[in-house]
Design a protein around this motif. Structure first.
Motif, PDB file in Angstrom:
ATOM      1  N   ASN A  12     -32.597  -8.013   0.850  1.00 24.52           N
ATOM      2  CA  ASN A  12     -31.168  -7.847   0.625  1.00 24.52           C
ATOM      3  C   ASN A  12     -30.765  -6.405   0.922  1.00 24.52           C
ATOM      4  O   ASN A  12     -31.172  -5.495   0.206  1.00 24.52           O
ATOM      5  N   PRO A  13     -29.952  -6.171   1.964  1.00 21.20           N
ATOM      6  CA  PRO A  13     -29.569  -4.802   2.333  1.00 21.20           C
ATOM      7  C   PRO A  13     -28.867  -4.051   1.200  1.00 21.20           C
ATOM      8  O   PRO A  13     -29.041  -2.843   1.043  1.00 21.20           O
ATOM      9  N   ASP A  14     -28.064  -4.764   0.393  1.00 21.04           N
ATOM     10  CA  ASP A  14     -27.388  -4.109  -0.728  1.00 21.04           C
ATOM     11  C   ASP A  14     -28.403  -3.612  -1.762  1.00 21.04           C
ATOM     12  O   ASP A  14     -28.265  -2.513  -2.308  1.00 21.04           O
ATOM     13  N   ASP A  15     -29.432  -4.427  -2.036  1.00 20.90           N
ATOM     14  CA  ASP A  15     -30.469  -4.022  -2.996  1.00 20.90           C
ATOM     15  C   ASP A  15     -31.311  -2.876  -2.441  1.00 20.90           C
ATOM     16  O   ASP A  15     -31.736  -1.998  -3.190  1.00 20.90           O
ATOM     17  N   VAL A  16     -31.536  -2.868  -1.123  1.00 23.49           N
ATOM     18  CA  VAL A  16     -32.257  -1.750  -0.501  1.00 23.49           C
ATOM     19  C   VAL A  16     -31.454  -0.468  -0.689  1.00 23.49           C
ATOM     20  O   VAL A  16     -31.993   0.553  -1.129  1.00 23.49           O
ATOM     21  N   ASP A  17     -30.156  -0.523  -0.368  1.00 21.58           N
ATOM     22  CA  ASP A  17     -29.297   0.662  -0.519  1.00 21.58           C
ATOM     23  C   ASP A  17     -29.241   1.127  -1.968  1.00 21.58           C
ATOM     24  O   ASP A  17     -29.325   2.322  -2.251  1.00 21.58           O
ATOM     25  N   LEU A  18     -29.104   0.188  -2.880  1.00 20.43           N
ATOM     26  CA  LEU A  18     -29.050   0.516  -4.297  1.00 20.43           C
ATOM     27  C   LEU A  18     -30.341   1.185  -4.760  1.00 20.43           C
ATOM     28  O   LEU A  18     -30.320   2.198  -5.460  1.00 20.43           O
ATOM     29  N   THR A  19     -31.479   0.643  -4.337  1.00 25.89           N
ATOM     30  CA  THR A  19     -32.772   1.210  -4.717  1.00 25.89           C
ATOM     31  C   THR A  19     -32.946   2.599  -4.120  1.00 25.89           C
ATOM     32  O   THR A  19     -33.387   3.531  -4.806  1.00 25.89           O
ATOM     33  N   LEU A  20     -32.596   2.746  -2.861  1.00 23.08           N
ATOM     34  CA  LEU A  20     -32.693   4.052  -2.199  1.00 23.08           C
ATOM     35  C   LEU A  20     -31.813   5.085  -2.908  1.00 23.08           C
ATOM     36  O   LEU A  20     -32.266   6.195  -3.204  1.00 23.08           O
ATOM     37  N   ARG A  21     -30.575   4.710  -3.210  1.00 26.23           N
ATOM     38  CA  ARG A  21     -29.673   5.621  -3.929  1.00 26.23           C
ATOM     39  C   ARG A  21     -30.226   5.989  -5.302  1.00 26.23           C
ATOM     40  O   ARG A  21     -30.162   7.148  -5.720  1.00 26.23           O
ATOM     41  N   LEU A  70     -38.273 -13.973  -0.564  1.00 27.86           N
ATOM     42  CA  LEU A  70     -38.283 -13.294   0.726  1.00 27.86           C
ATOM     43  C   LEU A  70     -38.332 -14.301   1.862  1.00 27.86           C
ATOM     44  O   LEU A  70     -38.916 -15.377   1.714  1.00 27.86           O
ATOM     45  N   PRO A  71     -37.774 -13.950   3.025  1.00 26.07           N
ATOM     46  CA  PRO A  71     -37.927 -14.818   4.194  1.00 26.07           C
ATOM     47  C   PRO A  71     -39.344 -14.740   4.761  1.00 26.07           C
ATOM     48  O   PRO A  71     -40.079 -13.796   4.486  1.00 26.07           O
ATOM     49  N   LYS A  72     -39.695 -15.745   5.535  1.00 26.84           N
ATOM     50  CA  LYS A  72     -40.967 -15.877   6.259  1.00 26.84           C
ATOM     51  C   LYS A  72     -42.140 -16.132   5.329  1.00 26.84           C
ATOM     52  O   LYS A  72     -42.760 -17.179   5.404  1.00 26.84           O
TER      53      LYS A  72
END
Length: 152
Positions: A12-21, A70-72
């Motif tokens: 999830n790109p939003d969760d990635v951004d949130l975690t990075l922030r 997760l996908p795959k």
């Protein structure tokens, strides 16, 4: 001081951004630490085992933050494969997920997760959770020696 790598397995790109922030805001990411993000279970396995696009460059992070959905290849299968492999068997794996399923908690621990953390919805609580994660896994935790091979 050796650079410590955190592997975040999150689609999830939003969760990635949130975690990075959150990591940046808490000071966890700095000259001594790095966050590597992979977006699906297969990419996580390729990264950890040096296959596919990571051919010949296996990563041994200080900790893996692993989502379940997760996908795959799903996160629980990624965890199972980490624990099956001699080189990664002792690698700290923290399941970091929004799943509220009790069975996911049981399955995660059954497969050898070191910790199971539900992502808080509130950013301030998430910030605190990430701060505690970084403090514990990067500063306080004593990992096994890198040359240690656990006998069967």
């Amino acid at each position: 001081m050796t650079k410590k790598v955190i592997l975040l397995v999150e689609d999830n790109p939003d969760d990635v951004d949130l975690t990075l922030r959150a990591f940046e805001k808490t000071g966890t990411l700095n000259m001594a630490n790095e966050l590597i993000v992979v977006r699906d279970g297969q990419e996580a396995l390729d990264c950890l085992f040096g296959s596919g696009p990571y051919e010949g460059r296996p990563l041994t992070p200080a900790v893996v933050l692993l989502d379940i959905k997760l996908p795959k290849v799903d996160g629980l299968e990624v965890l199972r494969r980490i624990r099956e492999n001699e080189r990664t068997r002792l690698l700290p794996v923290v399941i970091l997920t929004s799943s509220r399923e009790e069975q996911d908690v049981l399955n995660g621990y059954s497969l050898g997760a070191n910790s199971f953390i539900r992502k808080p919805v509130n950013f301030d609580k998430f910030l605190d959770a990430v701060h505690q994660l970084g403090l514990y896994w990067l500063l306080l935790n004593e990992p096994p020696p890198s040359n240690h091979v656990k006998p069967d």
